[in-house]
Motif scaffolding. Structure first.
Motif, PDB file in Angstrom:
ATOM      1  N   GLY A   1       0.811  -1.212   0.000  1.00  0.00           N
ATOM      2  CA  GLY A   1       0.000   0.000   0.000  1.00  0.00           C
ATOM      3  C   GLY A   1       0.840   1.255   0.000  1.00  0.00           C
ATOM      4  O   GLY A   1       0.510   2.252  -0.663  1.00  0.00           O
ATOM      5  N   GLN A   2       1.976   1.203   0.717  1.00  0.00           N
ATOM      6  CA  GLN A   2       2.863   2.380   0.752  1.00  0.00           C
ATOM      7  C   GLN A   2       3.597   2.569  -0.566  1.00  0.00           C
ATOM      8  O   GLN A   2       3.757   3.681  -1.057  1.00  0.00           O
ATOM      9  CB  GLN A   2       3.860   2.221   1.908  1.00  0.00           C
ATOM     10  CG  GLN A   2       4.846   3.359   2.067  1.00  0.00           C
ATOM     11  CD  GLN A   2       6.153   3.114   1.321  1.00  0.00           C
ATOM     12  OE1 GLN A   2       6.544   1.976   1.074  1.00  0.00           O
ATOM     13  NE2 GLN A   2       6.824   4.186   0.952  1.00  0.00           N
ATOM     14  N   MET A   3       3.992   1.461  -1.203  1.00  0.00           N
ATOM     15  CA  MET A   3       4.746   1.565  -2.453  1.00  0.00           C
ATOM     16  C   MET A   3       3.887   2.091  -3.595  1.00  0.00           C
ATOM     17  O   MET A   3       4.327   2.911  -4.400  1.00  0.00           O
ATOM     18  CB  MET A   3       5.325   0.188  -2.826  1.00  0.00           C
ATOM     19  CG  MET A   3       6.503  -0.239  -1.968  1.00  0.00           C
ATOM     20  SD  MET A   3       7.295  -1.734  -2.605  1.00  0.00           S
ATOM     21  CE  MET A   3       5.967  -2.931  -2.501  1.00  0.00           C
TER      22      MET A   3
ATOM     23  N   ASP B   1      -7.045   3.326   3.869  1.00  0.00           N
ATOM     24  CA  ASP B   1      -8.028   2.671   4.735  1.00  0.00           C
ATOM     25  C   ASP B   1      -7.278   1.684   5.614  1.00  0.00           C
ATOM     26  O   ASP B   1      -7.184   0.495   5.310  1.00  0.00           O
ATOM     27  CB  ASP B   1      -9.097   1.973   3.890  1.00  0.00           C
ATOM     28  CG  ASP B   1     -10.210   1.388   4.754  1.00  0.00           C
ATOM     29  OD1 ASP B   1     -10.194   1.626   5.977  1.00  0.00           O
ATOM     30  OD2 ASP B   1     -11.076   0.689   4.205  1.00  0.00           O
ATOM     31  N   PHE B   2      -6.728   2.197   6.712  1.00  0.00           N
ATOM     32  CA  PHE B   2      -5.894   1.368   7.572  1.00  0.00           C
ATOM     33  C   PHE B   2      -6.710   0.233   8.192  1.00  0.00           C
ATOM     34  O   PHE B   2      -6.232  -0.898   8.305  1.00  0.00           O
ATOM     35  CB  PHE B   2      -5.275   2.228   8.666  1.00  0.00           C
ATOM     36  CG  PHE B   2      -4.212   1.519   9.460  1.00  0.00           C
ATOM     37  CD1 PHE B   2      -2.930   1.369   8.952  1.00  0.00           C
ATOM     38  CD2 PHE B   2      -4.493   0.984  10.711  1.00  0.00           C
ATOM     39  CE1 PHE B   2      -1.944   0.705   9.673  1.00  0.00           C
ATOM     40  CE2 PHE B   2      -3.519   0.317  11.438  1.00  0.00           C
ATOM     41  CZ  PHE B   2      -2.244   0.179  10.921  1.00  0.00           C
ATOM     42  N   ALA B   3      -7.949   0.539   8.578  1.00  0.00           N
ATOM     43  CA  ALA B   3      -8.797  -0.497   9.168  1.00  0.00           C
ATOM     44  C   ALA B   3      -9.077  -1.609   8.159  1.00  0.00           C
ATOM     45  O   ALA B   3      -9.071  -2.795   8.507  1.00  0.00           O
ATOM     46  CB  ALA B   3     -10.105   0.116   9.665  1.00  0.00           C
ATOM     47  N   GLY B   4      -9.310  -1.247   6.892  1.00  0.00           N
ATOM     48  CA  GLY B   4      -9.510  -2.265   5.866  1.00  0.00           C
ATOM     49  C   GLY B   4      -8.290  -3.137   5.677  1.00  0.00           C
ATOM     50  O   GLY B   4      -8.402  -4.346   5.447  1.00  0.00           O
ATOM     51  N   GLY B   5      -7.101  -2.536   5.769  1.00  0.00           N
ATOM     52  CA  GLY B   5      -5.879  -3.320   5.677  1.00  0.00           C
ATOM     53  C   GLY B   5      -5.752  -4.303   6.829  1.00  0.00           C
ATOM     54  O   GLY B   5      -5.310  -5.450   6.638  1.00  0.00           O
ATOM     55  N   MET B   6      -6.156  -3.879   8.038  1.00  0.00           N
ATOM     56  CA  MET B   6      -6.112  -4.797   9.178  1.00  0.00           C
ATOM     57  C   MET B   6      -7.092  -5.950   8.986  1.00  0.00           C
ATOM     58  O   MET B   6      -6.796  -7.093   9.362  1.00  0.00           O
ATOM     59  CB  MET B   6      -6.435  -4.032  10.464  1.00  0.00           C
ATOM     60  CG  MET B   6      -5.472  -2.903  10.796  1.00  0.00           C
ATOM     61  SD  MET B   6      -3.732  -3.409  10.866  1.00  0.00           S
ATOM     62  CE  MET B   6      -3.767  -4.508  12.265  1.00  0.00           C
ATOM     63  N   LEU B   7      -8.253  -5.661   8.383  1.00  0.00           N
ATOM     64  CA  LEU B   7      -9.212  -6.735   8.109  1.00  0.00           C
ATOM     65  C   LEU B   7      -8.629  -7.729   7.111  1.00  0.00           C
ATOM     66  O   LEU B   7      -8.748  -8.953   7.288  1.00  0.00           O
ATOM     67  CB  LEU B   7     -10.514  -6.136   7.576  1.00  0.00           C
ATOM     68  CG  LEU B   7     -11.561  -7.151   7.092  1.00  0.00           C
ATOM     69  CD1 LEU B   7     -11.981  -8.079   8.225  1.00  0.00           C
ATOM     70  CD2 LEU B   7     -12.765  -6.440   6.510  1.00  0.00           C
TER      71      LEU B   7
ATOM     72  N   TRP C   1      -8.773  -3.805  14.021  1.00  0.00           N
ATOM     73  CA  TRP C   1      -9.795  -3.439  13.022  1.00  0.00           C
ATOM     74  C   TRP C   1     -11.086  -2.995  13.683  1.00  0.00           C
ATOM     75  O   TRP C   1     -11.641  -1.944  13.352  1.00  0.00           O
ATOM     76  CB  TRP C   1     -10.027  -4.643  12.113  1.00  0.00           C
ATOM     77  CG  TRP C   1     -11.265  -4.581  11.283  1.00  0.00           C
ATOM     78  CD1 TRP C   1     -11.581  -3.645  10.345  1.00  0.00           C
ATOM     79  CD2 TRP C   1     -12.353  -5.507  11.310  1.00  0.00           C
ATOM     80  NE1 TRP C   1     -12.801  -3.924   9.785  1.00  0.00           N
ATOM     81  CE2 TRP C   1     -13.296  -5.075  10.360  1.00  0.00           C
ATOM     82  CE3 TRP C   1     -12.607  -6.681  12.040  1.00  0.00           C
ATOM     83  CZ2 TRP C   1     -14.478  -5.750  10.120  1.00  0.00           C
ATOM     84  CZ3 TRP C   1     -13.781  -7.364  11.801  1.00  0.00           C
ATOM     85  CH2 TRP C   1     -14.700  -6.890  10.858  1.00  0.00           C
ATOM     86  N   THR C   2     -11.580  -3.761  14.656  1.00  0.00           N
ATOM     87  CA  THR C   2     -12.855  -3.407  15.273  1.00  0.00           C
ATOM     88  C   THR C   2     -12.741  -2.143  16.121  1.00  0.00           C
ATOM     89  O   THR C   2     -13.677  -1.345  16.186  1.00  0.00           O
ATOM     90  CB  THR C   2     -13.397  -4.580  16.103  1.00  0.00           C
ATOM     91  OG1 THR C   2     -14.738  -4.280  16.497  1.00  0.00           O
ATOM     92  CG2 THR C   2     -12.569  -4.817  17.362  1.00  0.00           C
ATOM     93  N   CYS C   3     -11.593  -1.935  16.772  1.00  0.00           N
ATOM     94  CA  CYS C   3     -11.410  -0.713  17.557  1.00  0.00           C
ATOM     95  C   CYS C   3     -11.428   0.520  16.647  1.00  0.00           C
ATOM     96  O   CYS C   3     -12.017   1.559  16.991  1.00  0.00           O
ATOM     97  CB  CYS C   3     -10.101  -0.777  18.342  1.00  0.00           C
ATOM     98  SG  CYS C   3     -10.118  -1.956  19.716  1.00  0.00           S
TER      99      CYS C   3
ATOM    100  N   TYR D   1     -14.266   3.494  16.560  1.00  0.00           N
ATOM    101  CA  TYR D   1     -13.899   4.901  16.689  1.00  0.00           C
ATOM    102  C   TYR D   1     -14.462   5.720  15.526  1.00  0.00           C
ATOM    103  O   TYR D   1     -14.897   6.863  15.718  1.00  0.00           O
ATOM    104  CB  TYR D   1     -12.378   5.035  16.732  1.00  0.00           C
ATOM    105  CG  TYR D   1     -11.899   6.464  16.877  1.00  0.00           C
ATOM    106  CD1 TYR D   1     -11.864   7.073  18.125  1.00  0.00           C
ATOM    107  CD2 TYR D   1     -11.487   7.189  15.766  1.00  0.00           C
ATOM    108  CE1 TYR D   1     -11.430   8.383  18.267  1.00  0.00           C
ATOM    109  CE2 TYR D   1     -11.054   8.498  15.890  1.00  0.00           C
ATOM    110  CZ  TYR D   1     -11.028   9.092  17.146  1.00  0.00           C
ATOM    111  OH  TYR D   1     -10.607  10.388  17.271  1.00  0.00           O
ATOM    112  N   ASP D   2     -14.482   5.146  14.343  1.00  0.00           N
ATOM    113  CA  ASP D   2     -14.992   5.871  13.175  1.00  0.00           C
ATOM    114  C   ASP D   2     -16.502   6.052  13.217  1.00  0.00           C
ATOM    115  O   ASP D   2     -17.029   7.025  12.657  1.00  0.00           O
ATOM    116  CB  ASP D   2     -14.617   5.136  11.883  1.00  0.00           C
ATOM    117  CG  ASP D   2     -13.112   5.130  11.641  1.00  0.00           C
ATOM    118  OD1 ASP D   2     -12.433   6.033  12.181  1.00  0.00           O
ATOM    119  OD2 ASP D   2     -12.622   4.225  10.941  1.00  0.00           O
TER     120      ASP D   2
END
Length: 423
Positions: free
Chosen positions: A122-124, A130-136, A165-167, A171-172
């Motif tokens: 994702g960084q490259m 969507d950091f939460a999506g990446g954790m999922l 992901w759930t945290c 929060y969102d």
């Protein structure tokens, strides 16, 4: 009880019974032969090998990080794929040679590399943030690894990623339940049940706590009291664990026992939190403001029902007393706002009785963790009443003295009644 410890106690008992003539030598031999072989433990060589593998992995990551900008994108991606392939290949070799601990470690490292690959790709390529999506996505990959390899470490990685992901989703979207995590958790619980693994059961029990905590803290902005929401979660975990353990299956017994232990300790912690955190918050609220959402109340009621259902199935009086403990902690919530003009003495009394019931239930069922949780809860509630609330210290001391006198009176009555019951 861990299998090795159980075997040691059983071997000592068999030797003693055989020496006393209680059982014949052939019966003792038959019992020993009927037991399945113990799984190999972790010896010093395995520990040293694990440390060495972790050091090599850390050195590789440090080298790559130091030259990351100098490496072409395609080569970076190839290195990530190669890392997962190598980890999987080594894990398969270790599993084929019977070194299950090292195989589990390799599967875990592969799951971690997969998560690092998601972040780095994702960084490259500057993908959506969507950091939460990446954790999922990381959690899904780790779950797949755990399902295919039976790795407890990969399951731990999956649950950690799912917890983050759930945290983040909670929060969102404050004030809304993040129900997708419940489905993920149920899948993990199914794996723990299928594996009949105590380690997996502990991981599943721990994983549910961040979801309840994050949910309780976010609902605070809608007027709900976090400790009351947490109390309902602890009640459901405790009652569900007792009910699962009552099922006629060794797998269910192992999973349910672990869940009920975490539920008992959660209930004790929540009882202390109610005393130390609720008083100052409830006083400044309108009496009509809801202190807990309806869905949380229903979860708590379900926990009480499950505890009494378990007591009915197993015919254990201790589980019925545990159901009373759960109910008393939940009853403290509606009592609290009714005492805005003064200290909520009835709520304090309910919590003290609840923790005493929790300790007694553990003694009746001979479940030591439940006894420890009860004592910790008693200590936390007493400390909270004494030091963590506003009001007259003299009144608090009078309340504690009265509670002590009543408790001693009940103990005296029980001491007189129990001998007559035994006759």
């Amino acid at each position: 009880m861990f299998d090795k410890t159980y075997r040691q106690h059983l071997e000592a008992d068999l030797a003693q019974w055989e020496a006393d003539g209680v059982i014949a030598p052939t019966a003792a031999a038959g019992i020993r032969n009927a037991l399945p072989p113990l799984s190999p433990g972790i010896n010093i060589a395995v520990v040293v090998a694990i440390v060495g593998g972790l050091l090599i992995a850390a050195a590789f990551l440090a080298f790559v990080a130091a030259h990351w900008t100098e490496i072409a994108r395609l080569l970076r991606f190839s290195m990530l794929i190669a890392g997962m392939v190598v980890a999987g290949g080594l894990g398969a070799w270790f599993a084929a040679t019977g070194r299950t601990v090292l195989a589990d470690l390799c599967a875990s490292i592969g799951a971690i590399i997969f998560g690092a690959g998601i972040a780095l790709v994702g960084q490259m390529y500057h993908l959506g943030e969507d950091f939460a999506g990446g954790m999922l996505l990381w959690s899904i990959g780790a779950f797949a690894t755990a399902l295919l390899t039976g790795s407890r470490g990969a399951l731990a990685v999956a649950l950690v990623a799912a917890g983050i992901w759930t945290c983040m989703r909670s929060y969102d979207a404050p004030g809304a339940l993040h129900l997708p995590f419940v489905m993920v958790w149920l899948i993990a619980a199914g794996l723990a049940f299928a594996w009949n693994s105590r380690v997996a059961a502990h991981l599943v029990a721990i994983a549910v706590l961040p979801w309840w905590i994050a949910t309780a803290l976010r609902f605070e902005f809608d007027g709900a009291q976090p400790s009351f929401v947490l109390a309902n979660g602890a009640a459901l975990l405790f009652g569900a664990g007792l009910a699962i353990g009552a099922a006629p299956s060794p797998r269910a017994l192992r999973l349910g026992t672990v869940l009920s232990i975490y539920g008992a300790f959660s209930l004790a912690v929540v009882a202390g939190l109610e005393v130390t955190t609720v008083d100052d918050i409830i006083r400044i609220r309108d009496g009509s403001a809801p202190t807990q959402p309806l869905w949380a109340i229903l979860c708590g009621v379900m926990g009480v029902i499950l505890a009494f259902v378990s007591a009915k199935i197993t015919s254990r009086i201790g589980e019925a007393v545990a159901g009373c403990a759960i109910g008393l902690v939940l009853v403290a919530a509606p009592i609290w706002p009714a005492s805005q003009a003064g200290d909520p003495w009835l709520a304090y009394a309910a919590l003290l009785c609840a923790m005493l019931c929790l300790a007694v239930s553990g003694m009746l069922d001979e479940v030591r963790p439940r006894v420890v949780a009860g004592w910790l809860g008693i200590a936390g509630v007493i400390a909270g009443i004494t030091w963590a609330v506003k009001g007259s210290l003299l009144r608090r001391s009078a309340f504690l003295a009265a509670a002590g006198v009543v408790t001693v009176a009940v103990a005296t009555a029980l001491n007189r009644a129990l001998p007559r019951t035994d006759k």
